[in-house]
Design a protein around this motif. Structure first.
Motif: not given
Ligand code: CTP
Length: 398
Positions: A271, A273, A277, A303, A305, A321, A335, A339
């Motif tokens: 992932a 992408a 958020d 949501t 993913i 990532f 993380k 996750k």
């Molecule tokens: N990701 C996902 N679905 C979402 C948000 C993020 O699958 N709705 C995945 C991204 O593709 C990436 C990882 O989650 O692989 C990133 O984690 P995330 O917690 O979203 O990172 P940040 O937004 O940077 O988190 P934080 O708010 O903790 O800084």
């Protein structure tokens, strides 16, 4: 490349002499090669040379009844696993860009579902000409892969970009594009890439700076490692890597739906992408007019993913990532646990770092406390190193 069918198109340029060597190099890698010459190519190298080297009669005309009876041009287009045009002259690139079908090679390029790869060769001024560059941009946008040209001495006595790559280099690149035998042979993998767009009204959205370059490089590296790759991509301006199936999406909700649809039977999910958020709570069905001095946009979480896939039954090996501005290792490790991922690739972001850059550096962490630092390098190199780490830690095919 063993047993793969390569349709080698030779067009009119002095570099055609290198194509004879290319037939040999492709054959060394186990490919079956069918040579197709344009009328101009025949002025440079004779069909007999190619026939002897490939072991197959050369095709050069749409109007040859005997050849068409043996294998019609549509059958030939279907036969190909890869269409490789080397050398690709300025004229041929122009004809391909406008979609001509008035000779055998152009027609095959239109009729094939196989990846089309071209190794340009021409005088450096012809290569730099705005017309050629516009044609190249059109072709790349449509997914045609270019190999080269190289910079150096030219047959015309001048110097500059326009030389065809050497036969061995072309054969090696073609081999990796075909996704030769590798640790992921026979395995399906999903890669998410790019930003998502969360609509506000019919003309506006919330998004981010992700270019998709890292994700596309990961998809290409997985393909080169033998995987069947499904790339689920938000809106980006990048060509789809050869041999990769790309499904375009806009919002986080669409990306989640496509990931869930494509997930059954997948060994790995990477992932990359930059999924939004948050999304606007409500989407206006008409354009929002500016009536007030201030406007508050109410957002709600999308949501996750990765977390959704990680919580499911029969989950694949999951690589997330993380983009962090500080305490990279601590946030990434957190993380990984939170996750329930198998591996996480973290990079430091901020001004001039990671987003829309050609190179990057990654800290890769996996379960059990393992870590690897991948030093700053072009994204294609980093992607190959990451794929090697995934191959080393992902459970073998059962
Ligand atoms: N990701 C996902 N679905 C979402 C948000 C993020 O699958 N709705 C995945 C991204 O593709 C990436 C990882 O989650 O692989 C990133 O984690 P995330 O917690 O979203 O990172 P940040 O937004 O940077 O988190 P934080 O708010 O903790 O800084």
């Amino acid at each position: 490349m063993r047993g793969k069918h390569v349709l080698l198109g030779v067009t009119g340029g002095i570099a055609a002499y290198k194509s004879a060597e290319l037939v040999r190099r492709l054959g060394d890698r186990g490919a079956e090669v069918q040579v197709v010459l344009t009328a101009a190519a025949r002025e440079f190298v004779g069909a007999t040379t190619f026939q002897a080297l490939s072991g197959r009669p050369v095709r050069d005309s749409l109007w040859d009844p005997a050849a068409e009876a043996a294998m019609g041009h549509i059958e030939l287009a279907r036969w190909a696993d890869l269409v490789l045009i080397a050398p690709a002259s300025a004229d041929f690139l122009a004809r391909l860009a406008v979609g001509r079908a008035d000779d055998l090679l152009c027609t095959l390029c239109l009729a094939t579902a196989a990846p089309v790869v071209a190794a340009p060769a021409m005088n450096h001024q012809m290569w730099a000409n705005a017309a050629t560059q516009a044609n190249v941009a059109t072709l790349v946008q449509r997914g045609v892969r270019l190999l080269g040209p190289a910079v150096g001495d030219q047959a015309c006595g001048e110097q500059g970009p326009g030389r065809m790559l050497e036969a061995a280099e072309i054969a090696e690149l073609a081999d990796s594009l075909l996704g030769g035998v590798g640790p992921f042979s026979g395995r399906r993998v999903l890669v998410t890439a790019g930003p998502t767009r969360e609509p506000i009204d019919p003309v506006r959205f919330v998004s981010n700076r992700s270019s998709g370059k890292m994700g596309y490089a990961v998809a290409q590296a997985l393909r080169a490692a033998g995987a069947e790759v499904v790339l689920i991509s938000g809106p980006v301006a990048l060509p789809v890597p050869a041999g990769v199936r790309c499904v375009g999406v806009e919002s986080a909700a669409q990306m989640l739906a496509v990931v869930q649809r494509e997930l059954p039977g997948c060994a790995v999910l990477v992932a990359t992408a930059a999924v939004a958020d948050y999304r606007p709570v409500s989407v206006a069905d008409r354009k929002i007019k500016k009536k007030t001095e201030q406007l508050t946009l109410e957002l709600t979480r999308t949501t996750d993913i990765l977390a959704t896939v990680a919580a499911g039954a029969n989950r694949p090996f999951i690589v997330g990532f993380a983009a962090e501005t500080d305490a990279v290792e601590q946030h990434a490790r957190d993380k990984l646990e939170r996750k329930n991922l198998d591996m996480i690739a973290a990079n430091e972001v901020g001004t001039g770092k990671a987003f829309d850059c050609e190179d990057n550096a990654l800290l890769v962490l996996w379960r059990g406390g393992g870590r690897a630092e991948l030093a700053r390098a072009p994204k294609a190199e980093l992607a190959a190193a990451l794929v090697a780490l995934i191959a080393a830690h992902c459970p073998a095919k059962s």
